[in-house]
Design a protein around this motif. Sequence first.
Motif, PDB file in Angstrom:
ATOM      1  N   ILE A 177     -33.340 143.656  -3.408  1.00 48.88           N
ATOM      2  CA  ILE A 177     -32.646 142.355  -3.391  1.00 48.88           C
ATOM      3  C   ILE A 177     -32.301 141.956  -1.950  1.00 48.88           C
ATOM      4  O   ILE A 177     -32.415 140.793  -1.569  1.00 48.88           O
ATOM      5  N   ARG A 178     -31.922 142.958  -1.162  1.00 45.46           N
ATOM      6  CA  ARG A 178     -31.536 142.685   0.234  1.00 45.46           C
ATOM      7  C   ARG A 178     -32.683 142.082   1.038  1.00 45.46           C
ATOM      8  O   ARG A 178     -32.492 141.115   1.791  1.00 45.46           O
TER       9      ARG A 178
ATOM     10  N   MET B  72     -32.692 133.498   7.129  1.00 44.65           N
ATOM     11  CA  MET B  72     -33.684 134.390   6.525  1.00 44.65           C
ATOM     12  C   MET B  72     -34.622 134.921   7.596  1.00 44.65           C
ATOM     13  O   MET B  72     -35.498 134.212   8.070  1.00 44.65           O
ATOM     14  N   LYS B  73     -34.410 136.186   7.932  1.00 43.41           N
ATOM     15  CA  LYS B  73     -35.079 136.762   9.102  1.00 43.41           C
ATOM     16  C   LYS B  73     -36.473 137.304   8.828  1.00 43.41           C
ATOM     17  O   LYS B  73     -37.169 137.694   9.746  1.00 43.41           O
TER      18      LYS B  73
ATOM     19  N   GLU C 200     -33.323 138.612  -0.004  1.00 38.01           N
ATOM     20  CA  GLU C 200     -32.323 137.713   0.586  1.00 38.01           C
ATOM     21  C   GLU C 200     -32.774 137.227   1.960  1.00 38.01           C
ATOM     22  O   GLU C 200     -32.452 136.106   2.367  1.00 38.01           O
ATOM     23  N   GLU C 201     -33.561 138.079   2.666  1.00 39.13           N
ATOM     24  CA  GLU C 201     -34.042 137.684   3.996  1.00 39.13           C
ATOM     25  C   GLU C 201     -35.404 137.015   3.945  1.00 39.13           C
ATOM     26  O   GLU C 201     -36.076 136.849   4.966  1.00 39.13           O
TER      27      GLU C 201
ATOM     28  N   ILE D 290     -34.190 146.089   8.369  1.00 38.15           N
ATOM     29  CA  ILE D 290     -34.351 144.662   8.670  1.00 38.15           C
ATOM     30  C   ILE D 290     -34.646 144.450  10.154  1.00 38.15           C
ATOM     31  O   ILE D 290     -35.526 143.673  10.520  1.00 38.15           O
TER      32      ILE D 290
ATOM     33  N   MET E 221     -30.191 149.571   5.571  1.00 47.19           N
ATOM     34  CA  MET E 221     -30.825 148.257   5.517  1.00 47.19           C
ATOM     35  C   MET E 221     -30.715 147.505   6.843  1.00 47.19           C
ATOM     36  O   MET E 221     -31.608 146.722   7.187  1.00 47.19           O
TER      37      MET E 221
ATOM     38  N   TYR F 166     -30.801 147.898  -4.303  1.00 43.89           N
ATOM     39  CA  TYR F 166     -30.155 147.261  -3.155  1.00 43.89           C
ATOM     40  C   TYR F 166     -31.184 146.834  -2.109  1.00 43.89           C
ATOM     41  O   TYR F 166     -31.196 145.662  -1.696  1.00 43.89           O
TER      42      TYR F 166
END
Lengths: 176, 176, 176, 176, 176, 176
Positions: A26-27, A1-2, A30-31, A168, A164, A23
């Motif tokens: 949630i993306r 998890m960045k 997720e991180e 990120i 994404m 998208y």
Amino acid sequence: MKLKGKRVVMLAEEGFEDLELWYPVIRLREEGCEVIIAGSGSKSTYKGKYGLSVTVDKTVEEISEDDFDGILVPGGWAPDKLRRYKSVTKLVRNFWEKNKLLATICHGGWVFISAKVLDGYKMTCVNAIIDDIKNAGAEYIDREVVVDRNLITSRTPKDLPAYMREIIKFLETQEV
Amino acid sequence: MKLKGKRVVMLAEEGFEDLELWYPVIRLREEGCEVIIAGSGSKSTYKGKYGLSVTVDKTVEEISEDDFDGILVPGGWAPDKLRRYKSVTKLVRNFWEKNKLLATICHGGWVFISAKVLDGYKMTCVNAIIDDIKNAGAEYIDREVVVDRNLITSRTPKDLPAYMREIIKFLETQEV
Amino acid sequence: MKLKGKRVVMLAEEGFEDLELWYPVIRLREEGCEVIIAGSGSKSTYKGKYGLSVTVDKTVEEISEDDFDGILVPGGWAPDKLRRYKSVTKLVRNFWEKNKLLATICHGGWVFISAKVLDGYKMTCVNAIIDDIKNAGAEYIDREVVVDRNLITSRTPKDLPAYMREIIKFLETQEV
Amino acid sequence: MKLKGKRVVMLAEEGFEDLELWYPVIRLREEGCEVIIAGSGSKSTYKGKYGLSVTVDKTVEEISEDDFDGILVPGGWAPDKLRRYKSVTKLVRNFWEKNKLLATICHGGWVFISAKVLDGYKMTCVNAIIDDIKNAGAEYIDREVVVDRNLITSRTPKDLPAYMREIIKFLETQEV
Amino acid sequence: MKLKGKRVVMLAEEGFEDLELWYPVIRLREEGCEVIIAGSGSKSTYKGKYGLSVTVDKTVEEISEDDFDGILVPGGWAPDKLRRYKSVTKLVRNFWEKNKLLATICHGGWVFISAKVLDGYKMTCVNAIIDDIKNAGAEYIDREVVVDRNLITSRTPKDLPAYMREIIKFLETQEV
Amino acid sequence: MKLKGKRVVMLAEEGFEDLELWYPVIRLREEGCEVIIAGSGSKSTYKGKYGLSVTVDKTVEEISEDDFDGILVPGGWAPDKLRRYKSVTKLVRNFWEKNKLLATICHGGWVFISAKVLDGYKMTCVNAIIDDIKNAGAEYIDREVVVDRNLITSRTPKDLPAYMREIIKFLETQEV
């Protein structure tokens, strides 16, 4: 998890492009990034162009750019609604003044036009609004994702993976 | 019937604002004006934003400005689709070059932006696209209908009565 | 603007034929005529057969024929609902007794059947209800618009131009 | 199974009242009666007012009253469509001339009006069309089911149990 | 009317198969049986898979198996919702413990699986859930209706005539 | 991009849970993984439960487990359809026999039940189908994601972040 400890705002309004909103949300979760959905205040739940729904966490008036690392705008018809609110364009401009992340895809560029922040940026967008972003002083590039300083832009849902990856990377390397 | 012998084109695409297309079409026919519905070629029948349908008579490629006295563009999401077609913006530009009637309402201004014909005109539009038409060189005026030479513009369906009064007056007095 | 100072009522109910309600309403407003939308009281906003909406200004109980120059009934499924209300058929009958304008198109004739005012009139209607208006004592004529004294009738949305030309002519020449 | 060897026709068209078509069809099949769904020929599958579908077995042109013991007409908007077809009203009239079962519910009476067979019958129907069936010469009775010789009628879906009890009794006792 | 004095419960939830709920309900009422529609409590009106609606009379908590002769479960997506409620599965189990009628069709078997009452029964169901009912201990038979003691089951809407013949026969002969 | 050179299959059928299909597909593509959408052959484009669409690349008959590293099954109503196809359950079983990734969420467990591969696995699922997976021999655990050897399972769309973290970790470390 960045992206633990990072926080971003996703704007929402009626007619958002379903995957262009969901998208990224949630993306980023997720991180480990905290994502707050913020609306114009017109409603508390919005329906996407194809049928998904989203419930907002806050209105834009309740959001301060000081508490977030960036702001994302989905495509669809939501940008046509969002850009009409002073509170929305002012918030976007605040993020821009502090060089925080501005990210959008598809028709989302309209919100940045009305926030008057595009002058001098290289960017991309859905083909329908190329003339509008050019007239606003941006340079259009036909590429799946364009990163120019703190502005990250993509064209359509097909570009979501590239979009994404860059968002990120930007948030990961950005100093808090 | 004030417009016998006159002919105009109404553009159509998916998501047209239902009354902004149909009211002018029937209204002009009431005055004896011939109205041809022209589409981009993507489909032969389009659905309006609220559910009405329209079947096109021709595609824009089959239309020459020489055979018509003016061109009308409805609002809704149709302009966002129409402006992507070279054939559409070229046809609009041809009408402009010959000083024939250009009329639009609501979001229709986008088509004129992409046809690059708005520079120097006074006009109105739905509030969402004010920044776009200003960036394209037009001067925005907040009034139910604005007539500047051959360009007639209104803001929303509420303005349809004023919009059509001016369009009919223009076509009536325009020399063939 | 030929109808300044004139006032008419447009009846509305669920399932109205969208253009048969909206085209006359906007058209009369274009001529400066005041148009009040009146409902049965069942709801305050109705949806048309194809998706347009209309919000009523008053219920029929709040309308007196003394304050208006005529009453219009749209087609679609609304007439099937409207004719069930005593308050509706009584109001229509009041307009008829004072020889004020009665206008309808398509399936709207049903409301006049239940108001028991059609006996002896020449008129037209959508083909589905020809037997019903004949059984009610009217003479059916297959023409885009039929004017018989204070009754103006048309068949389908295609006839709207002819329908409105006659309605406007009638109201214009009618003494207040 | 009380109706082995019996055969009836159910008419269908767009907008049929879902249960008024499907309940009688399945109910008669439960008693061993053969049910043929016959359409006007406009389409092969029709959608009901609320969303159920029905696929027709034959068009009315392919049906002879000689091969059946009765004909049923559902309510909803289907009758408004069905009555426009000469082939439909002629077939209904043929059943009437041979004193075979005519059954309908709700708005289905319109088809019998246009077939010109109601004169002198006692019957019931949805309240919206009471004036139409009276004008066609029928006597209206407000009861869940009215049986007058070979005509069986009901008012709304709530009356389906009573409606089917009488239809089954009629077919059961009718000599082939 | 063969079922005067009998009483059954029909369960309802969002997405019920329209005819699998409504045909049995009306059919039993035709025989004089009292039918109570009982929901989980999540809503008071549910929409069927194809568009019909049903309003519940009671919630399952308000129902005691002592007051009824049997319980019916429709197919569609409703069983997937119903089986999640303890109050639902408990009620079904109570009917089972007293050897009262359990009837279902299509996907309704899921409710009986979660009520843990299927072990040792012969039954049928829609082909999608054959593995689920077998894993729950039932023996699957591919037939339009299967009657094993107090359990009556069918496969799809096509089987409704056979399904109801057996249910009525069961209730008729069952001692009160 | 952690999954370059990896290939997975995503199954699709009518009524798939929109985000449970699309989030994993785009997410895996973001990591450079090739994703093939495979359908039962019933249609080439399917609509999700809320309105998104997906077009399949291949039918399951055209897929061999030898060419892929895993298979994913979305939730929604699609699993209820998918499990009825021998070709689908056989393909899933082939992946299982070769110890390749099996991943599913929500109602997707039904497909694995019918493929008869769940016996002895620890897993999770939407609460509606807990009894079905237990009856199939699996041990249910109420956790956002459960990894047991080659089976990765989650409960609902809320769990998508955890679900994808584990799927990516699995594929990344799995030897080709």
